[in-house]
Design a protein around this motif. Structure first.
Motif, PDB file in Angstrom:
ATOM      1  N   PRO A  76      49.379  45.033  34.496  1.00 19.20           N
ATOM      2  CA  PRO A  76      48.201  44.215  35.118  1.00 19.20           C
ATOM      3  C   PRO A  76      47.457  45.136  36.107  1.00 19.20           C
ATOM      4  CG  PRO A  76      50.550  43.149  35.196  1.00 19.20           C
ATOM      5  CD  PRO A  76      50.695  44.794  34.757  1.00 19.20           C
ATOM      6  N   HIS A  77      46.021  44.755  35.844  1.00 18.02           N
ATOM      7  CA  HIS A  77      45.314  45.262  36.925  1.00 18.02           C
ATOM      8  C   HIS A  77      44.988  44.327  37.974  1.00 18.02           C
ATOM      9  CE1 HIS A  77      44.462  48.347  33.833  1.00 18.02           C
ATOM     10  NE2 HIS A  77      44.394  47.530  32.956  1.00 18.02           N
ATOM     11  N   VAL A  78      44.809  44.715  39.018  1.00 18.83           N
ATOM     12  CA  VAL A  78      44.573  44.071  40.363  1.00 18.83           C
ATOM     13  C   VAL A  78      43.213  44.214  41.018  1.00 18.83           C
ATOM     14  CG1 VAL A  78      45.322  42.973  42.719  1.00 18.83           C
ATOM     15  CG2 VAL A  78      47.015  43.586  40.744  1.00 18.83           C
ATOM     16  N   CYS A  79      42.137  43.189  40.881  1.00 17.43           N
ATOM     17  CA  CYS A  79      40.903  43.763  41.338  1.00 17.43           C
ATOM     18  C   CYS A  79      40.310  42.547  42.215  1.00 17.43           C
ATOM     19  CB  CYS A  79      40.174  44.076  40.300  1.00 17.43           C
ATOM     20  SG  CYS A  79      40.406  45.240  38.816  1.00 17.43           S
ATOM     21  N   ALA A  80      39.160  43.068  43.055  1.00 14.59           N
ATOM     22  CA  ALA A  80      38.626  42.118  43.965  1.00 14.59           C
ATOM     23  C   ALA A  80      37.579  41.549  43.100  1.00 14.59           C
ATOM     24  CB  ALA A  80      37.967  42.749  45.161  1.00 14.59           C
ATOM     25  N   LEU A  81      37.279  40.241  43.133  1.00 11.05           N
ATOM     26  CA  LEU A  81      35.993  39.591  42.412  1.00 11.05           C
ATOM     27  C   LEU A  81      35.513  38.413  43.144  1.00 11.05           C
ATOM     28  CD1 LEU A  81      35.796  38.361  38.612  1.00 11.05           C
ATOM     29  CD2 LEU A  81      34.608  37.474  40.713  1.00 11.05           C
ATOM     30  N   SER A  82      34.392  38.451  43.560  1.00 14.35           N
ATOM     31  CA  SER A  82      33.853  37.602  44.648  1.00 14.35           C
ATOM     32  C   SER A  82      32.646  36.695  43.463  1.00 14.35           C
ATOM     33  CB  SER A  82      33.037  38.264  45.625  1.00 14.35           C
ATOM     34  OG  SER A  82      33.762  38.701  46.434  1.00 14.35           O
ATOM     35  N   TRP A  83      33.074  35.713  43.274  1.00 17.49           N
ATOM     36  CA  TRP A  83      31.912  34.864  42.346  1.00 17.49           C
ATOM     37  C   TRP A  83      30.675  34.768  42.496  1.00 17.49           C
ATOM     38  CZ3 TRP A  83      35.976  29.943  42.926  1.00 17.49           C
ATOM     39  CH2 TRP A  83      37.145  30.103  42.588  1.00 17.49           C
ATOM     40  N   GLY A  84      29.949  35.062  41.551  1.00 15.82           N
ATOM     41  CA  GLY A  84      28.518  35.168  41.623  1.00 15.82           C
ATOM     42  C   GLY A  84      28.027  36.289  42.431  1.00 15.82           C
ATOM     43  N   LEU A  85      28.739  37.067  42.946  1.00 13.36           N
ATOM     44  CA  LEU A  85      28.360  38.485  43.460  1.00 13.36           C
ATOM     45  C   LEU A  85      28.662  39.666  42.575  1.00 13.36           C
ATOM     46  CD1 LEU A  85      29.428  37.525  47.199  1.00 13.36           C
ATOM     47  CD2 LEU A  85      27.100  37.224  46.078  1.00 13.36           C
TER      48      LEU A  85
END
Length: 277
Positions: free
Chosen positions: A135-144
């Protein structure tokens, strides 16, 4: 324990050992967060999930009931993620994405940066190093920054991510980017009226997607939706309250329901079992 000694003036002064007996020096008692590990039996596997409760992680720390309900749905339906690209939004502990990876998916687990270390810890605890792909673990800020991720994932997952009205437009924009014509999203949610869950699933989501209610847990007040993109020519019908903008819907509340067009009745509730520590 050191014996008390008499101080000038006749007062009894306790030694350091006496004070430590009354006020033990346990840093965990005064820490900003405290860890907890729970074990869950899901799809024939036992997952050991760490949760770092406290102000820093807030709602990202615990395993929420909707996440367990979604994992239970995987088991009931015997969903096969083998060879499929999967992304989880607002993962928190990562339990849903981890289970999808163990069931064969090529999984990306996302949340805000503050939650990533907890997710990585749980991946290390539960995913064998020999499993491929990892699995890859990544930051994701919705809409940005969702544009940094590809479109057209096979499966999009989310559990209890609908609870802040101001994030609804950002979440919708992210879902629209990640989902393609053949994508399927499974969204599980506690249906908190005060947090606008009904507004999101009955009014906002059906403006862009077809949503099928596939599971309803009356006791826990949890719904699971199977969500797909609308085919061309299947736009929402006027007059059902689904053609308003997101801003109008958030300002005025829900004037209509998608239950008549695009949302189908629930199936019986699946079961999950939590294994005692």
């Amino acid at each position: 324990m050191a014996a008390p000694r008499e101080a000038p003036g006749g007062h009894v002064e306790a030694g350091a050992g006496a004070l430590e007996a009354v006020f033990p020096r346990d840093p965990a008692l005064f820490a900003d967060s405290f860890p907890e590990e729970s074990r869950y039996r899901l799809c024939g596997r036992v997952l050991r999930i760490s949760q770092h409760h406290g102000a820093r992680l807030g709602v990202a720390a615990p395993v929420w009931e909707a996440a367990l309900a979604l994992c239970g749905y995987f088991e009931e339906q015997r969903l096969d993620f083998q060879g499929k690209s999967v992304i989880e939004l607002g993962a928190g502990t990562g339990i849903v994405g981890i289970l999808a990876a163990l069931l064969g998916g090529d999984v990306t687990i996302t949340d805000l940066p503050v939650a990533l270390e907890q997710i990585r810890e749980n991946v290390r605890r539960n995913v064998p190093a020999t499993l491929a792909p990892q699995p890859h673990v990544c930051a994701l800020s919705w809409g940005l920054d969702h544009g940094a991720f590809p479109s057209g994932y096979d499966v999009v997952l989310g559990a209890d991510i609908v609870y802040l009205r101001e994030t609804f437009p950002l979440l919708l924009g992210t879902l629209r980017h990640l989902c393609g014509p053949r994508s399927v999203a499974y969204l599980a949610s506690k249906m908190r009226q005060e947090h606008g869950a009904g507004l999101f699933f009955d009014t906002l989501l059906p403006q862009h997607f077809l949503a099928e209610l596939v599971h309803r847990d009356e006791e826990q007040n949890i719904n699971i939706y199977r969500v797909t993109c609308r085919p061309r020519g299947r736009e929402p019908l006027a007059g059902l309250g689904m053609t308003r903008t997101v801003t109008e819907a958030l300002a005025g509340g829900s004037r209509g329901s998608a239950r008549d067009e695009g949302v189908r009745p629930a199936r019986p509730a699946p079961g999950t079992s939590r294994e005692p520590p």
